[in-house]
Design an enzyme around this catalytic site. Structure first.
Site, short mmCIF file in Angstrom:
data_model
loop_
_atom_site.label_atom_id
_atom_site.label_comp_id
_atom_site.label_asym_id
_atom_site.label_seq_id
_atom_site.Cartn_x
_atom_site.Cartn_y
_atom_site.Cartn_z
CG ASN A 2 -36.06 50.66 -40.83
OD1 ASN A 2 -35.13 50.62 -40.02
ND2 ASN A 2 -35.96 50.14 -42.04
N GLY B 25 -39.28 54.94 -43.24
CA GLY B 25 -37.86 55.16 -43.01
C GLY B 25 -37.56 56.62 -42.75
N GLY B 26 -37.20 57.36 -43.80
CA GLY B 26 -36.74 58.73 -43.65
C GLY B 26 -37.68 59.63 -42.86
CD GLU C 75 -40.39 48.55 -46.25
OE1 GLU C 75 -40.63 49.64 -45.73
OE2 GLU C 75 -39.30 47.96 -46.13
CD GLU D 224 -32.40 50.04 -46.73
OE1 GLU D 224 -32.15 50.06 -45.51
OE2 GLU D 224 -33.03 50.96 -47.30
CE LYS E 200 -34.52 52.73 -44.36
NZ LYS E 200 -34.54 52.77 -45.81
CG HIS F 70 -35.49 46.76 -44.75
ND1 HIS F 70 -34.75 47.27 -45.80
CD2 HIS F 70 -36.41 47.71 -44.44
CE1 HIS F 70 -35.21 48.47 -46.10
NE2 HIS F 70 -36.22 48.76 -45.30
N GLY G 126 -36.82 55.21 -50.03
CA GLY G 126 -35.85 56.30 -49.98
C GLY G 126 -35.73 57.10 -51.27
CB SER H 129 -41.26 57.40 -50.70
OG SER H 129 -39.93 57.15 -51.11
C1 PEP Z 1 -37.87 51.54 -45.34
O1 PEP Z 1 -36.70 51.46 -45.59
O2 PEP Z 1 -38.44 50.67 -44.65
C2 PEP Z 1 -38.60 52.68 -45.85
C3 PEP Z 1 -39.88 52.57 -46.04
O3 PEP Z 1 -37.85 53.80 -46.13
P1 PEP Z 1 -38.41 55.22 -46.69
O4 PEP Z 1 -39.67 55.53 -45.92
O5 PEP Z 1 -37.31 56.19 -46.41
O6 PEP Z 1 -38.69 55.03 -48.12
#
Ligand code: PEP
Length: 248
Positions: A10, A229-230, A163, A95, A12, A93, A169, A208
């Site tokens: 993802n 994500g990251g 999640e 967010e 974002k 999600h 994050g 994460s």
């Molecule tokens: C996400 O936002 O779906 C996510 C899992 O982010 P991160 O891996 O950065 O925690």
């Protein structure tokens, strides 16, 4: 139980045309690990380029509207993201649930719209830290799942992503035992919602996940992949997660 792991990135609100080479690099690693299903969900602006440059690789969206068309300024429909080259969409999600006040009912109708357009849907659920500290995590997550659960759900197109909001994050990851408890609870809730078909629905862990912890997380019972994500933004970071899934 699902026998193919599913690893989804993802992006974002990250990524310009200059970053498309990262998606090509990730697509190459995915092609080298054919036992894993992998996908990247970049910003809408990159879907068409990413999918046309990597025709064998799954590219997805991060949201879409539940209506087919109409007066919804700034929104796009499932048919529109499909035409751009998407084969799936992340929905609900945390967010978006926080920033855009998306409700379970909206997520449900979005998933039904995505299915009607012939796309896959990844519905996200997860508790806040306050909800976990209050001992309500399982109830909150299963409540979100029930409220967001689309009609006609089938493992061929529906995926669930657990999640925990506090793990997104932050570099913080739940204990494996907590992930195991939640994924088992989600599997049971899916059983109540859809019967035998529940066993084939993939339940991803997100929050994460990275190349250093993916193997441990992917070994937890009922963890059928990851939403990342990251650590999905470059091939150097995302590649080891795809490889960990191939080895799981
Ligand atoms: C996400 O936002 O779906 C996510 C899992 O982010 P991160 O891996 O950065 O925690």
């Amino acid at each position: 139980m699902p026998n193919r792991k599913y690893i989804v990135g993802n992006w974002k609100m990250n990524g310009l045309q200059s970053e498309l080479s990262d998606i090509s690099g990730i697509a190459a690693i995915a092609a080298a690990n054919p036992s894993v299903d992998a996908a990247i969900c970049p910003p809408l602006t990159l879907i068409a380029s990413a999918s046309s440059q990597n025709p064998a690789f799954a590219v997805g969206a991060q949201d879409c509207h539940y209506n087919e068309k109409g007066a919804h300024t700034g929104c796009v429909s499932a048919a529109m993201i499909k035409e751009a080259g998407a084969s799936l969409s992340i929905l609900g999600h945390s967010e978006r649930r926080a920033d855009q006040h998306e409700t379970d009912a909206e997520v449900k109708t979005k998933a039904e719209a995505v299915h009607a357009a012939g796309l896959g849907a990844i519905i996200c659920v997860g508790e806040t830290e306050e909800e976990r500290d209050a001992g309500k995590a399982v109830d909150v997550v299963c409540g979100q799942l029930e409220g967001s659960f689309p009609a006609g759900a089938d493992a061929n197109w529906l995926t669930i992503a657990y999640e925990p909001v506090w793990a997104i994050g932050t570099g913080r990851v739940p204990e494996a035992s907590d992930v195991e408890e939640m994924h088992a609870a989600i599997r049971s809730a899916l059983g109540r919602l859809m019967g035998d078909g529940a066993d084939a629905v993939r339940i991803l862990y997100g929050g994460s996940m990275n190349g250093g912890n993916a193997a441990e997380l992917l070994a937890v019972p009922n963890v059928d992949g990851g939403l990342v994500g990251g650590a999905s933004l470059t091939a150097a970071k995302f590649g080891p997660i795809i490889e960990a899934a191939a080895a799981a």
